[in-house]
Design a protein around this motif. Structure first.
Motif, mmCIF file in Angstrom:
data_model
loop_
_atom_site.group_PDB
_atom_site.id
_atom_site.type_symbol
_atom_site.label_atom_id
_atom_site.label_comp_id
_atom_site.label_asym_id
_atom_site.label_seq_id
_atom_site.Cartn_x
_atom_site.Cartn_y
_atom_site.Cartn_z
ATOM 1 N N UNK A 101 0.787 -1.223 0.000
ATOM 2 C CA UNK A 101 0.000 0.000 0.000
ATOM 3 C C UNK A 101 0.820 1.274 0.000
ATOM 4 N N UNK A 102 2.148 1.150 -0.088
ATOM 5 C CA UNK A 102 3.008 2.342 -0.167
ATOM 6 C C UNK A 102 4.156 2.079 -1.133
ATOM 7 N N UNK A 103 5.128 2.960 -1.177
ATOM 8 C CA UNK A 103 6.235 2.794 -2.131
ATOM 9 C C UNK A 103 7.583 2.656 -1.435
ATOM 10 N N UNK A 104 7.570 2.308 -0.154
ATOM 11 C CA UNK A 104 8.813 2.232 0.607
ATOM 12 C C UNK A 104 9.661 1.022 0.211
ATOM 13 N N UNK A 105 10.968 1.187 0.355
ATOM 14 C CA UNK A 105 11.903 0.080 0.203
ATOM 15 C C UNK A 105 11.941 -0.659 1.541
ATOM 16 N N UNK A 106 12.190 -1.949 1.510
ATOM 17 C CA UNK A 106 12.276 -2.725 2.752
ATOM 18 C C UNK A 106 13.555 -3.559 2.767
ATOM 19 N N UNK A 107 14.379 -3.296 3.759
ATOM 20 C CA UNK A 107 15.596 -4.080 3.984
ATOM 21 C C UNK A 107 15.274 -5.171 5.017
ATOM 22 N N UNK A 108 15.251 -6.411 4.565
ATOM 23 C CA UNK A 108 14.978 -7.552 5.444
ATOM 24 C C UNK A 108 16.310 -8.160 5.872
ATOM 25 N N UNK A 109 16.584 -8.123 7.173
ATOM 26 C CA UNK A 109 17.789 -8.780 7.674
ATOM 27 C C UNK A 109 17.445 -10.206 8.103
ATOM 28 N N UNK A 110 18.120 -11.159 7.507
ATOM 29 C CA UNK A 110 17.949 -12.567 7.860
ATOM 30 C C UNK A 110 18.779 -12.841 9.113
ATOM 31 N N UNK A 111 18.105 -13.124 10.222
ATOM 32 C CA UNK A 111 18.789 -13.333 11.499
ATOM 33 C C UNK A 111 19.092 -14.826 11.687
ATOM 34 N N UNK A 112 19.990 -15.322 10.869
ATOM 35 C CA UNK A 112 20.297 -16.750 10.910
ATOM 36 C C UNK A 112 21.781 -17.005 11.162
ATOM 37 N N UNK A 113 22.408 -16.090 11.885
ATOM 38 C CA UNK A 113 23.812 -16.262 12.229
ATOM 39 C C UNK A 113 23.997 -17.136 13.458
ATOM 40 N N UNK A 114 23.133 -16.989 14.453
ATOM 41 C CA UNK A 114 23.218 -17.787 15.687
ATOM 42 C C UNK A 114 22.561 -19.145 15.478
ATOM 43 N N UNK A 115 21.317 -19.119 14.990
ATOM 44 C CA UNK A 115 20.596 -20.354 14.670
ATOM 45 C C UNK A 115 20.366 -20.400 13.154
ATOM 46 N N UNK A 116 20.924 -21.385 12.460
ATOM 47 C CA UNK A 116 20.731 -21.462 10.999
ATOM 48 C C UNK A 116 19.349 -22.024 10.674
ATOM 49 N N UNK A 117 18.351 -21.156 10.771
ATOM 50 C CA UNK A 117 16.965 -21.585 10.536
ATOM 51 C C UNK A 117 16.840 -22.251 9.162
ATOM 52 N N UNK A 118 16.555 -23.519 9.165
ATOM 53 C CA UNK A 118 16.480 -24.282 7.906
ATOM 54 C C UNK A 118 15.286 -23.815 7.071
ATOM 55 N N UNK A 119 15.565 -23.489 5.807
ATOM 56 C CA UNK A 119 14.504 -23.089 4.891
ATOM 57 C C UNK A 119 14.098 -21.634 4.989
ATOM 58 N N UNK A 120 14.801 -20.842 5.813
ATOM 59 C CA UNK A 120 14.414 -19.436 5.972
ATOM 60 C C UNK A 120 14.475 -18.677 4.650
#
Length: 245
Positions: A101-120
């Motif tokens: 609903x807007x035009x913003x950019x989104x930076x998604x940080x994958x927090x998988x350094x401590x726990x390697x979430x499988x399939x994230x």
């Protein structure tokens, strides 16, 4: 023009990584938001920075030990108890749906350094594609193996490695993993690194820039973006710098 990304939303004034924080960043006029993704026990993608819920909610324990429905029962207002309405930990899908609903950019940080979430990576990319936001998302992580995996899955979605320390010729490293930019800690960022990276076509977006003098410096150096807890301050300084010119 230097873009202003709201770090975990408008985190200086509202509960970080909540819909309230994101909507207030939009109201302030931020060009983009930055958020963090973890995974629940039942595989749902949720927006929260820490591996544990202790710091930012009224709960205790690891995100990965909660089911999505139990996690949603927690109050994410933490230090903003003056807010009358309870804030939930958002689902990533909820945020992406709002972004349509807007035009913003989104930076998604994958927090998988401590726990390697499988399939994230696969799950995040699937949601991005489902919402047709491929050209407005930047995937970042301190786990650069994860970013390379994400790029191989979806070369149309931008990746940007997070860096805590200065590295030699970071634009070459970024190019080597097919990243269009990198996100360094602002204290490690010399003027020459900014100018040479931009000259080589690599975007530079330092984090977390809250000091007014640092903001002014990066804006005057035409840094691609700054990631800040206070987007309103960043926007005011950008406006002042533009008026000077």
């Amino acid at each position: 023009m230097t873009l202003i990304f709201a770090h975990r939303g408008f985190a200086a004034s509202f509960p970080e990584n909540t819909m309230k924080s994101f909507t207030e960043a939009q109201k302030a006029g931020a060009d983009g938001i930055e958020l963090d993704v973890q995974m629940t026990k039942d595989g749902e993608l949720v927006v929260i920075h820490d591996e544990k819920v202790d710091r930012t909610t009224d709960g205790k324990g690891y995100v990965r030990e909660y089911t999505a429905s139990d996690l949603r029962k927690l109050d994410a207002r933490y230090k903003f108890q003056e807010l009358h309405k309870k804030e939930q930990i958002p689902f990533l899908e909820e945020v992406l749906n709002w972004l349509k609903g807007n035009s913003m950019v989104c930076n998604i940080e994958l927090k998988n350094g401590v726990f390697p979430y499988k399939g994230m990576e696969e799950k995040v990319i699937s949601l991005i594609r489902r919402n047709r936001l491929e050209n407005r998302i930047i995937l970042s992580s301190f786990n650069h193996y994860s970013l390379v995996h994400a790029f191989r899955l979806s070369p149309e979605i931008e990746i940007a490695p997070l860096l805590t320390d200065g590295i030699y010729m970071p634009w070459i490293y970024a190019e080597s993993i097919r990243a269009k930019g990198f996100h360094p800690h602002h204290r490690t960022l010399h003027d020459s690194i900014i100018s040479l990276s931009l000259k080589h076509g690599i975007e530079v977006r330092p984090y977390t820039v809250n000091n007014e003098h640092a903001m002014e410096r990066f804006i005057k150096l035409r840094t691609s973006a700054i990631i800040t807890d206070d987007p309103a301050k960043g926007l005011a300084i950008r406006k002042a710098c533009m008026q000077e010119n």
